[in-house]
Write an enzyme that holds these catalytic residues in place. Structure first.
Site, PDB file in Angstrom:
ATOM      1  N   LYS A  26      58.469  33.242  43.141  1.00  7.04           N
ATOM      2  CA  LYS A  26      57.473  34.113  42.518  1.00  7.04           C
ATOM      3  C   LYS A  26      57.350  35.446  43.265  1.00  7.04           C
ATOM      4  O   LYS A  26      57.143  36.470  42.649  1.00  7.04           O
ATOM      5  CB  LYS A  26      56.100  33.428  42.480  1.00  7.04           C
ATOM      6  CG  LYS A  26      56.124  31.996  41.948  1.00  7.04           C
ATOM      7  CD  LYS A  26      56.090  31.924  40.431  1.00  7.04           C
ATOM      8  CE  LYS A  26      56.511  30.558  39.892  1.00  7.04           C
ATOM      9  NZ  LYS A  26      55.707  29.436  40.328  1.00  7.04           N
ATOM     10  N   TRP A  83      49.304  23.280  37.660  1.00  4.83           N
ATOM     11  CA  TRP A  83      49.975  22.941  38.929  1.00  4.83           C
ATOM     12  C   TRP A  83      49.081  22.068  39.776  1.00  4.83           C
ATOM     13  O   TRP A  83      49.539  21.122  40.417  1.00  4.83           O
ATOM     14  CB  TRP A  83      50.386  24.211  39.675  1.00  4.83           C
ATOM     15  CG  TRP A  83      51.368  25.045  38.910  1.00  4.83           C
ATOM     16  CD1 TRP A  83      51.190  26.326  38.458  1.00  4.83           C
ATOM     17  CD2 TRP A  83      52.687  24.665  38.473  1.00  4.83           C
ATOM     18  NE1 TRP A  83      52.310  26.743  37.785  1.00  4.83           N
ATOM     19  CE2 TRP A  83      53.234  25.760  37.780  1.00  4.83           C
ATOM     20  CE3 TRP A  83      53.453  23.505  38.610  1.00  4.83           C
ATOM     21  CZ2 TRP A  83      54.520  25.731  37.217  1.00  4.83           C
ATOM     22  CZ3 TRP A  83      54.730  23.472  38.048  1.00  4.83           C
ATOM     23  CH2 TRP A  83      55.248  24.573  37.371  1.00  4.83           C
ATOM     24  N   ASP A 128      48.478  25.485  47.902  1.00  3.80           N
ATOM     25  CA  ASP A 128      49.687  25.879  47.176  1.00  3.80           C
ATOM     26  C   ASP A 128      49.573  27.386  46.957  1.00  3.80           C
ATOM     27  O   ASP A 128      48.725  27.841  46.190  1.00  3.80           O
ATOM     28  CB  ASP A 128      49.741  25.116  45.843  1.00  3.80           C
ATOM     29  CG  ASP A 128      50.891  25.562  44.949  1.00  3.80           C
ATOM     30  OD1 ASP A 128      51.629  26.495  45.314  1.00  3.80           O
ATOM     31  OD2 ASP A 128      51.055  24.946  43.866  1.00  3.80           O
TER      32      ASP A 128
END
Ligand SMILES: *Cc1c(COP(=O)(O)O)cnc(C)c1O
Length: 356
Positions: free
Chosen positions: A190, A99, A166
């Site tokens: 998530k 990511w 993030d």
């Protein structure tokens, strides 16, 4: 048979969230209409949006000078939106996984990117330390929890330039000192809500410093000014997110979540370390509290498929490791009960009795 949901994302949500959202799909706030078919500008939905923002601020103790906004596009759109809004000349990034790499790739479209450190050469199995953050960077970007590899930056780091994080897979898992960050973003799927809504916590004075023109929809200021109602927000996921926020508050907030998450993770890591069949994949001090990765010990490598089958038959869902790591990954988000962790541990112990 009871299912134990260890999916990495989308992933387990509180039963409270699922039931209340299902009810609102049938009848939203006594309107006799589904939450899917009411105007986002109706007073009932505006109240949902207001309450979601207020609870976000309350639960994370967000100080004045910050806004919370709800957008579409996933965390992946934030990879571009962050540099669009914040990168004038140069940004610094920490490369801790797939990511982070995607975020770096987008930032390069907007200016110079200095990758201060990377753990890529060892499949991201640790968090680099001792790196130097350039003082002339417009911001420094980190990924606090690396969902795929199971490493996590568990403290709020000191940073000489605006810090951007993030937090897709560890938001609300522990208290955070928001004042150390200029911007925090994440996809909700998530630890918060179904896929479709992205949260951004942004400090007002971090904005307005780039020279380029920013398209209206990609400009944070638009969404701050219109309180996430510039265009149609993802109404249903925002409703579900609000339910999770209420559940969080009713269950002691992020402080209580952190205690439970530490306990769950500790139980499972202890078993991985004890069990002859398994071994953890990342540096111990960087172990994630949210995504717990492990593989078969070398001499038992040939048993991987068999253990997966064995665990599936006992109701363990979603424990396959990411394809780039292999092995197993058990995600232990807020909504996962300790009982599920204990069930997985028992499964590992039964398998060990059979094989070792
Ligand atoms: C899942 C994930 C993303 C991607 O989120 P999308 O909402 O699918 O774009 C980004 N960063 C991290 C840390 C993630 O876990």
């Amino acid at each position: 048979m009871k299912k134990h949901n260890f999916y990495a994302g989308p992933s387990i949500l509180p039963q409270f969230t699922i039931e209340n959202t299902a009810k609102a799909v049938m009848d939203f706030a006594g309107t006799g209409l589904s939450v899917m078919e009411v105007s986002h500008r109706s007073k009932e939905f505006v109240a949902v949006m207001d309450q979601a923002q207020a609870l976000f601020k309350e639960l994370l103790h967000i100080p004045d000078g910050y806004s919370v906004i709800f957008l579409g596009g996933g965390a992946s759109t934030q990879f571009a939106m962050v540099p669009y809004n914040l990168l004038n000349k140069k940004a610094a990034y920490l490369n801790t996984g797939a990511w982070a790499k995607k975020a770096i790739k987008e930032a390069k479209l907007f200016g110079e990117v200095e990758v201060v450190a990377s753990s890529e050469e060892t499949t991201f199995n640790y968090i680099p330390k001792g790196y130097k953050i350039p003082e002339d960077a417009d911001y420094f970007h980190i990924t606090t929890n690396n969902t795929i590899y199971g490493t996590e930056i568990k403290t709020d780091i000191d940073c000489p330039v605006p810090l951007v994080a993030d937090m897709s897979s560890d938001i609300f898992s522990r208290p955070i000192d928001i004042s150390k960050y200029a911007l925090i973003y994440g996809g909700a799927q998530k630890n918060l809500a179904p896929a479709g809504v992205t949260f951004v916590i942004v400090k007002h004075d971090a904005l307005g410093k780039v020279e380029r023109n920013i398209p209206t929809m990609l400009n944070y200021q638009t969404h701050i000014d219109k309180e996430s109602m510039f265009n149609t927000p993802p109404v249903l996921p925002v409703y579900a997110a609000l339910q999770t926020l209420i559940w969080l508050k009713d269950n002691g907030g992020v402080e209580a979540m952190e205690k439970k998450n530490i306990e769950k993770a500790q139980l499972l890591y202890d078993e991985i370390d004890r069990n002859k069949l398994f071994v953890g994949t990342v540096a111990k001090e960087d172990r994630s509290l949210m995504n717990i990765c492990f593989v078969m010990n070398d001499e038992f490598k040939n048993l991987e498929a068999e253990f997966y089958q064995f665990a599936s038959e006992r109701g363990m869902i979603g424990i396959k490791g990411h394809r780039s790591v292999g092995g197993f990954r058990a995600s232990t988000y807020n909504a996962l009960p300790k009982e599920s962790v204990l069930a997985l541990i028992e499964t590992m112990q039964e398998f060990e009795k059979m094989k070792a």
